[in-house]
Design a protein around this motif. Sequence first.
Motif, PDB file in Angstrom:
ATOM      1  N   ARG A 116      -1.784   7.420   0.008  1.00 24.84           N
ATOM      2  CA  ARG A 116      -2.742   8.320   0.676  1.00 24.84           C
ATOM      3  C   ARG A 116      -3.988   7.597   1.179  1.00 24.84           C
ATOM      4  N   TYR A 117      -4.000   6.283   1.083  1.00 26.82           N
ATOM      5  CA  TYR A 117      -5.126   5.487   1.574  1.00 26.82           C
ATOM      6  C   TYR A 117      -5.237   5.685   3.081  1.00 26.82           C
ATOM      7  N   SER A 118      -6.411   6.068   3.542  1.00 28.27           N
ATOM      8  CA  SER A 118      -6.578   6.410   4.957  1.00 28.27           C
ATOM      9  C   SER A 118      -6.268   5.233   5.878  1.00 28.27           C
ATOM     10  N   GLY A 119      -6.580   4.035   5.458  1.00 36.51           N
ATOM     11  CA  GLY A 119      -6.292   2.859   6.262  1.00 36.51           C
ATOM     12  C   GLY A 119      -4.799   2.624   6.436  1.00 36.51           C
ATOM     13  N   LEU A 120      -4.011   3.064   5.459  1.00 36.64           N
ATOM     14  CA  LEU A 120      -2.557   2.910   5.575  1.00 36.64           C
ATOM     15  C   LEU A 120      -2.013   3.767   6.706  1.00 36.64           C
TER      16      LEU A 120
ATOM     17  N   ASP B 237       1.551   1.558  -3.743  1.00 36.24           N
ATOM     18  CA  ASP B 237       0.386   1.695  -4.619  1.00 36.24           C
ATOM     19  C   ASP B 237      -0.568   2.824  -4.235  1.00 36.24           C
ATOM     20  N   GLN B 238      -0.841   2.968  -2.957  1.00 32.92           N
ATOM     21  CA  GLN B 238      -1.861   3.913  -2.490  1.00 32.92           C
ATOM     22  C   GLN B 238      -1.400   4.617  -1.216  1.00 32.92           C
TER      23      GLN B 238
ATOM     24  N   LEU C 251       0.820  -1.214   0.000  1.00 37.38           N
ATOM     25  CA  LEU C 251       0.000   0.000   0.000  1.00 37.38           C
ATOM     26  C   LEU C 251       0.855   1.266   0.000  1.00 37.38           C
TER      27      LEU C 251
END
Length: 127
Positions: free
Chosen positions: A115-119, A112-113, A109
């Motif tokens: 800025r994903y909040s779960g990260l 890939d992502q 993550l």
Amino acid sequence: MHDAPSTAELVEAVKRFIDDTASPQLTGHAAFHARVASNVLATILRELEQRPGAEADEKDRLIALLGADADTPLDALNRELCKRIRSGNMDLSTDGLLDHLKTTTIAQLSVDQPRYSGLALALQSRG
């Protein structure tokens, strides 16, 4: 001796051109596609920067978890892990498995992502 720019430097130069020169002059679909291109280049930069270390760490964890030889390729280690999970020889009660899965997912993550909040939450809880 001629020192050519690194792959990361070349990608960064194209990203800066898109972000600083091209994008401000674009509208509509062209502006959207420029943002997509910039995001792809940002992902490539994170791949170049983070992937080698993440894969080395993943391989070390898998060697320990599976009791495998150090020269076993990462893809073979992952196939073996999947085989053991499918067969029921390993599950979340297996010492170290859950930590490996979480750590590997967080590393993926982060590339890939990012800025994903779960990260952000996962990184904070591991802190």
